[in-house]
Design a protein around this motif. Structure first.
Motif, PDB file in Angstrom:
ATOM      1  N   GLY A   1      42.155  83.065  32.475  1.00 37.15           N
ATOM      2  CA  GLY A   1      41.919  82.954  31.045  1.00 37.15           C
ATOM      3  C   GLY A   1      42.129  81.523  30.588  1.00 37.15           C
ATOM      4  N   ARG A   2      41.170  81.005  29.823  1.00 41.19           N
ATOM      5  CA  ARG A   2      41.198  79.605  29.400  1.00 41.19           C
ATOM      6  C   ARG A   2      41.222  79.538  27.870  1.00 41.19           C
ATOM      7  NH1 ARG A   2      37.530  80.476  33.360  1.00 41.19           N
ATOM      8  NH2 ARG A   2      35.637  80.269  32.108  1.00 41.19           N
ATOM      9  N   VAL A   3      42.344  79.078  27.329  1.00 36.90           N
ATOM     10  CA  VAL A   3      42.525  79.034  25.880  1.00 36.90           C
ATOM     11  C   VAL A   3      42.823  77.603  25.454  1.00 36.90           C
ATOM     12  CG1 VAL A   3      43.749  79.981  23.902  1.00 36.90           C
ATOM     13  CG2 VAL A   3      43.400  81.396  25.937  1.00 36.90           C
ATOM     14  N   ALA A   4      41.978  77.066  24.584  1.00 36.12           N
ATOM     15  CA  ALA A   4      42.146  75.706  24.074  1.00 36.12           C
ATOM     16  C   ALA A   4      42.848  75.758  22.727  1.00 36.12           C
ATOM     17  CB  ALA A   4      40.788  75.029  23.928  1.00 36.12           C
ATOM     18  N   MET A   5      43.847  74.890  22.553  1.00 33.62           N
ATOM     19  CA  MET A   5      44.571  74.849  21.283  1.00 33.62           C
ATOM     20  C   MET A   5      44.406  73.489  20.603  1.00 33.62           C
ATOM     21  SD  MET A   5      48.561  74.506  22.440  1.00 33.62           S
ATOM     22  CE  MET A   5      49.054  73.534  23.857  1.00 33.62           C
ATOM     23  N   LYS A   6      44.799  73.472  19.330  1.00 34.42           N
ATOM     24  CA  LYS A   6      44.819  72.277  18.485  1.00 34.42           C
ATOM     25  C   LYS A   6      43.473  71.558  18.447  1.00 34.42           C
ATOM     26  CE  LYS A   6      49.767  71.533  18.505  1.00 34.42           C
ATOM     27  NZ  LYS A   6      49.958  72.170  17.203  1.00 34.42           N
ATOM     28  N   PRO A   7      42.409  72.244  18.017  1.00 33.21           N
ATOM     29  CA  PRO A   7      41.103  71.584  17.922  1.00 33.21           C
ATOM     30  C   PRO A   7      41.088  70.420  16.928  1.00 33.21           C
ATOM     31  CG  PRO A   7      41.055  73.733  16.856  1.00 33.21           C
ATOM     32  CD  PRO A   7      42.341  73.658  17.616  1.00 33.21           C
ATOM     33  N   LEU A   8      41.983  70.452  15.936  1.00 31.56           N
ATOM     34  CA  LEU A   8      42.075  69.343  14.971  1.00 31.56           C
ATOM     35  C   LEU A   8      43.182  68.375  15.354  1.00 31.56           C
ATOM     36  CD1 LEU A   8      41.720  71.231  11.566  1.00 31.56           C
ATOM     37  CD2 LEU A   8      39.945  70.529  13.164  1.00 31.56           C
ATOM     38  N   SER A   9      43.808  68.590  16.506  1.00 30.76           N
ATOM     39  CA  SER A   9      44.920  67.780  16.991  1.00 30.76           C
ATOM     40  C   SER A   9      46.033  67.683  15.951  1.00 30.76           C
ATOM     41  CB  SER A   9      44.452  66.373  17.380  1.00 30.76           C
ATOM     42  OG  SER A   9      45.465  65.700  18.112  1.00 30.76           O
ATOM     43  N   GLY A  10      46.369  68.825  15.377  1.00 30.11           N
ATOM     44  CA  GLY A  10      47.465  68.855  14.418  1.00 30.11           C
ATOM     45  C   GLY A  10      47.092  68.342  13.048  1.00 30.11           C
ATOM     46  N   GLY A  11      45.803  68.303  12.723  1.00 26.92           N
ATOM     47  CA  GLY A  11      45.364  67.898  11.388  1.00 26.92           C
ATOM     48  C   GLY A  11      44.863  66.479  11.293  1.00 26.92           C
ATOM     49  N   PHE A  12      44.526  65.869  12.427  1.00 34.46           N
ATOM     50  CA  PHE A  12      44.071  64.483  12.407  1.00 34.46           C
ATOM     51  C   PHE A  12      42.545  64.331  12.444  1.00 34.46           C
ATOM     52  CE2 PHE A  12      48.394  63.710  14.231  1.00 34.46           C
ATOM     53  CZ  PHE A  12      48.864  62.941  13.177  1.00 34.46           C
ATOM     54  N   ILE A  13      41.840  65.280  13.060  1.00 34.21           N
ATOM     55  CA  ILE A  13      40.423  65.063  13.362  1.00 34.21           C
ATOM     56  C   ILE A  13      39.525  65.655  12.283  1.00 34.21           C
ATOM     57  CG2 ILE A  13      38.577  65.428  15.040  1.00 34.21           C
ATOM     58  CD1 ILE A  13      40.725  65.692  17.184  1.00 34.21           C
ATOM     59  N   GLN A  14      38.586  64.857  11.832  1.00 34.83           N
ATOM     60  CA  GLN A  14      37.548  65.315  10.926  1.00 34.83           C
ATOM     61  C   GLN A  14      36.192  64.782  11.426  1.00 34.83           C
ATOM     62  OE1 GLN A  14      37.222  63.634   7.069  1.00 34.83           O
ATOM     63  NE2 GLN A  14      38.106  61.672   7.643  1.00 34.83           N
ATOM     64  N   PRO A  15      35.069  65.362  10.961  1.00 32.61           N
ATOM     65  CA  PRO A  15      34.977  66.565  10.143  1.00 32.61           C
ATOM     66  C   PRO A  15      35.371  67.807  10.923  1.00 32.61           C
ATOM     67  CG  PRO A  15      32.800  65.873  10.843  1.00 32.61           C
ATOM     68  CD  PRO A  15      33.748  64.803  11.298  1.00 32.61           C
ATOM     69  N   ILE A  16      35.822  68.823  10.193  1.00 28.08           N
ATOM     70  CA  ILE A  16      36.396  70.003  10.836  1.00 28.08           C
ATOM     71  C   ILE A  16      35.382  70.725  11.701  1.00 28.08           C
ATOM     72  CG2 ILE A  16      37.385  72.289  10.375  1.00 28.08           C
ATOM     73  CD1 ILE A  16      38.794  71.023   7.957  1.00 28.08           C
ATOM     74  N   ASP A  17      34.129  70.848  11.217  1.00 32.04           N
ATOM     75  CA  ASP A  17      33.157  71.598  12.007  1.00 32.04           C
ATOM     76  C   ASP A  17      32.884  70.919  13.343  1.00 32.04           C
ATOM     77  OD1 ASP A  17      31.844  69.471  10.798  1.00 32.04           O
ATOM     78  OD2 ASP A  17      29.957  70.552  10.584  1.00 32.04           O
TER      79      ASP A  17
END
Length: 356
Positions: free
Chosen positions: A205-221
């Motif tokens: 099972g492969r689960v990726a976390m923190k797609p925004l790196s804790g609120g740093f990366i934009q745009p969100i989409d």
């Protein structure tokens, strides 16, 4: 079916319609939604807001709920708000204990808090040091508590989480885990080469976390679509409102075509040039959150930051400005002596200070 072999499911709720991708969760087999609900931040909002967000997520096809014993009262919120819908979601929680006795206590507490008889996935949490892994895997370690709970039918599967993808790739070699939770985002693409190929080979099972790196990366989409474009089963996004759930689902409503994937991967190479894995070896005597500064440094320059990221730099201002004058670090910065990747952290901190 999508190009990675997952079925796409359309769910209609009233006038709203959402599409999420579903794939078998490696050797676990459960068909998980491509978007998972990260419940870490739910303790920071009113209970009724959390209730609305969780139930809206389930109503709209999200069937993977992620929490941890250490996320304040997140488990209790899940128990209070959606335990009556327990058969609708795959429930993953974590213990960051390393010894058998306290891990066993924590597993029992998690079951009680979440008002459930079984945890689908129990993860040995936040393992970043070799000595921590060894301690957890000893005969009197946390892994034995997880195994015991599995034999008793209280836990279905065991996973591991951590911030060092190259170490995680080594630690799964004995096939003792069914799943791994790891960072994967535009500013932290390292698992792509250091870990994911090994997970694919072992059908884990492969689960990726923190797609925004804790609120740093934009745009969100765009931030969401990068890990969504890679060979992972679930992307965990921390959500605290119905609006955030809608925004995250919207980012996954269409598949990532090859041209967009290439563009995202090229952007990730640039934004990941800081090379920080957020392993947190670099504890700072001034309490500067060095990994956050490192990871956001290139993002800040190229894309700008989300409001949460800008607020971080305001909170850190005095500490960052004080770094250059901290006497014990004058000859050789203490943080750089601890970094396993030998990164120029003091230089990046000084650049951040200059930006003020």
């Amino acid at each position: 079916m999508d190009e990675r072999g997952g079925a796409t499911k359309r769910i209609v709720i009233g006038k709203e319609r959402t599409v999420l991708r579903y794939r078998p969760f490696g050797k676990i087999g459960y068909n998980v939604s491509s978007l998972g609900f990260g419940a870490m931040n739910l303790p920071g909002v009113p209970l009724e807001q959390a209730r609305a967000a969780l139930n809206y997520a389930l109503d709209n096809g999200i069937n993977y709920i992620d929490t941890a014993a250490g996320y304040r009262n997140s488990e209790e919120i899940i128990g209070e708000c959606i335990s009556h819908r327990r058969n609708e979601y795959f429930l993953a929680t974590k213990t960051n204990k390393r010894d058998y006795a306290t891990a066993k206590q924590e597993i029992e507490r998690s079951l009680n808090r979440m008002k459930t008889d079984v945890i689908d996935l129990l993860q040995i949490h936040y393992v970043n040091y070799v000595h921590e892994f060894k301690a957890a895997m000893e005969e009197d370690g946390a892994y034995q508590a997880a195994l015991e709970a599995k034999r008793a039918g209280k836990v279905r599967h065991i996973g591991i989480t951590g911030h060092r993808p190259e170490l995680l790739a080594r630690w799964i070699a004995n096939d003792q885990f069914d799943q791994v939770l790891f960072h994967l985002n535009l500013a932290q693409p390292f698992a792509l080469n250091e870990l994911i190929p090994e997970l694919v080979k072992r059908n884990m099972g492969r689960v990726a976390m923190k797609p925004l790196s804790g609120g740093f990366i934009q745009p969100i989409d765009k931030a969401i679509r990068y890990p969504f474009s890679q060979d992972v089963h679930v992307v965990i996004s921390g959500m605290v409102s119905v609006e955030e759930v809608k925004m995250n689902i919207a980012a996954m409503e269409r598949e990532v075509e090859e041209e967009e994937r290439r563009e995202l991967e090229e952007l990730a190479v640039r934004l990941g040039s800081h090379n920080c894995r957020r392993c947190n070896y670099c504890s700072c005597p001034l309490e500067i959150a060095i990994p956050d500064v490192m990871i956001s440094s290139v993002v800040r320059r190229e894309l700008g930051l989300l409001p949460k990221g800008n607020a971080f730099y305001e909170r850190m201002k005095e500490r960052i400005l004080g770094c250059a004058d901290y006497e014990p670090c004058k000859e050789q910065p203490l943080c750089e002596q601890k970094c396993p990747y030998h990164l120029p952290m003091s230089t990046v901190i000084r650049q951040a200070a200059a930006s003020y």
